[in-house]
Design an enzyme around this catalytic site. Structure first.
Site, mmCIF file in Angstrom:
data_model
loop_
_atom_site.group_PDB
_atom_site.id
_atom_site.type_symbol
_atom_site.label_atom_id
_atom_site.label_comp_id
_atom_site.label_asym_id
_atom_site.label_seq_id
_atom_site.Cartn_x
_atom_site.Cartn_y
_atom_site.Cartn_z
ATOM 1 N N TYR A 242 1.527 0.092 -4.665
ATOM 2 C CA TYR A 242 0.318 0.775 -5.096
ATOM 3 C C TYR A 242 0.354 2.185 -4.524
ATOM 4 C CZ TYR A 242 -1.787 -3.671 -6.547
ATOM 5 O OH TYR A 242 -2.048 -4.858 -7.169
ATOM 6 N N LYS B 159 0.817 -1.208 0.000
ATOM 7 C CA LYS B 159 0.000 0.000 0.000
ATOM 8 C C LYS B 159 0.852 1.260 0.000
ATOM 9 C CE LYS B 159 -3.719 0.274 -0.208
ATOM 10 N NZ LYS B 159 -4.505 0.332 -1.484
ATOM 11 N N HIS C 41 -2.062 5.034 -6.010
ATOM 12 C CA HIS C 41 -3.393 5.642 -6.143
ATOM 13 C C HIS C 41 -3.338 7.127 -5.788
ATOM 14 C CE1 HIS C 41 -5.222 1.760 -6.903
ATOM 15 N NE2 HIS C 41 -4.670 1.273 -5.810
ATOM 16 N N GLU D 126 -0.361 0.175 -10.107
ATOM 17 C CA GLU D 126 -1.647 0.267 -10.792
ATOM 18 C C GLU D 126 -1.590 0.931 -12.156
ATOM 19 O OE1 GLU D 126 -1.558 4.029 -8.237
ATOM 20 O OE2 GLU D 126 -0.935 1.936 -8.015
#
Length: 371
Positions: free
Chosen positions: A93, A74, A95, A117
């Site tokens: 990731y 994350k 985001h 991603e």
């Protein structure tokens, strides 16, 4: 290369960036891997397994972050921003589109941030997002069915129905990887499923696979409104790689939905496809707006961390080997799809969709890689 694997600290997150088998491959290639003590212990990967694979065990997060390449699952949390530094590689990731605070931290640090991603393959697919999209799509139906139960705030509908009673209605917004897996599980339990997408090829694939048992509709305001209003469960599975998810359900449409219906907004990592969505956690996964239950957990695959870690590791290891073996610039020059994962570098945003979402200037990746 010195590779660090910190323990994940996001709420409800039990995945780990590398498993012992991957560590063994990296160590065999001559790299120095340092894993924070306990990073994988919650899913059965103890420190002893990492030591046997050739890793060193870091006593603290600061020690694990003190690496040339940091591999995570994350995005860095606020408590981890201080560990970021110039020229450090971060592979995880991110985001970034709905997360200005994180973007600013990456830019201040001057690190090189590559996002799982937005990495693409030769056919434009998203190979490092796909494993978690598959998990999230399958989990979306499971979570939706749970919260449709009356004790959990839902309408009291059994998705599969029973003889003499119609099954529940499921609307899936988006027929990419998340949507396709959600359709598979929803159709498998016997629900009435409608899939909506603007890509006719994806709809054709679903139509052929399910031979008409799944209703497919071209995306449009009328189609979305009609299907969402009838649905017991809506799964938001839309994606704009690197960008903010489109808001397909506004508050006005939400008010027309059936009381006790459930929305599982898988797109919440990119801001959500429902106007009223906001990120939730596994500890407190739902809230109610206009009588509709919203499930907006931002790290859904974290609920099945063993499956998720193994699936993600299968996909990421070749890229980690390339980064560590060639250096980041050469690895990205050799693979344009991998280069698409570069989101931030040396104080600049380098992904057009991310820059647009954040209202920032985008530095061309070609210039960054040429420098």
């Amino acid at each position: 290369m010195r590779i660090g694997v910190p323990a994940e600290i996001k709420s409800g997150e039990f995945r780990v960036g590398l498993v012992p088998a991957a560590v063994r491959e990296l160590c065999a290639a001559g790299h120095d891997v340092m894993v924070q003590s306990g990073a994988g212990s919650r899913i059965g990967f103890g420190d002893a397994g990492y030591l046997a694979a050739g890793a060193r065990i870091a006593a603290s997060a600061a020690e694990a972050w003190d690496a040339e390449l940091v591999v995570k699952v994350k995005e860095p949390q606020a408590a981890e921003f201080a560990f970021l530094k110039a020229e450090q590689l971060l592979f995880t990731y991110l985001h970034l589109a709905p997360d200005l605070r994180q973007a600013e931290a990456l830019l201040r640090a001057g690190c090189i941030a590559i996002a799982y991603e937005t990495v693409t393959d030769g056919e434009g697919r998203l190979p490092l997002l796909a494993p978690m999209s598959a998990v999230a799509g399958r989990m979306a139906v499971q979570a939706g069915a749970h919260f449709l139960e009356k004790p959990h705030g839902g309408r009291g509908v059994l998705l599969g129905g029973v003889p003499g009673v119609a099954p529940g209605r499921v609307t899936v917004l988006g027929a990419g990887t998340v949507g396709a897996h959600a359709v598979r599980i929803a159709a498998g339990v016997g629900a009435q499923v409608t899939a909506i997408d603007r890509n006719i090829k994806r709809l054709d694939m679903l139509d052929r696979e399910y031979q008409g048992r799944v209703r497919t509709l071209m995306a449009g305001t009328a189609a979305i409104e009609e299907s969402v209003c009838r649905a017991d469960l809506v799964i938001g599975a839309v994606l704009r790689p690197g960008g903010v998810a489109p808001k397909l359900i506004d508050r006005a449409l939400l008010k027309k939905m059936q009381g006790g219906a459930v929305i599982v907004d898988v797109a919440i990592d990119q801001g959500g496809c429902c106007e009223t969505s906001r990120p939730t956690t596994h500890a407190d996964p739902v809230f109610v707006e206009e009588g509709v239950v919203h499930y907006c957990v931002a790290n859904m695959p974290g609920a099945v961390p063993l499956t998720s870690t193994l699936a993600l590791g299968n996909a990421t290891l070749p890229y980690i080997l390339a980064l560590a073996g060639k250096g980041w610039k050469q690895a990205l020059r050799d693979d344009p799809g991998f280069a698409a994962g570069l989101n931030a570098c040396a104080g600049q945003i380098t992904h057009p969709a991310v820059a647009a979402a954040l209202g920032m200037t985008c530095a061309p990746r070609t210039d960054v890689l040429r420098a």
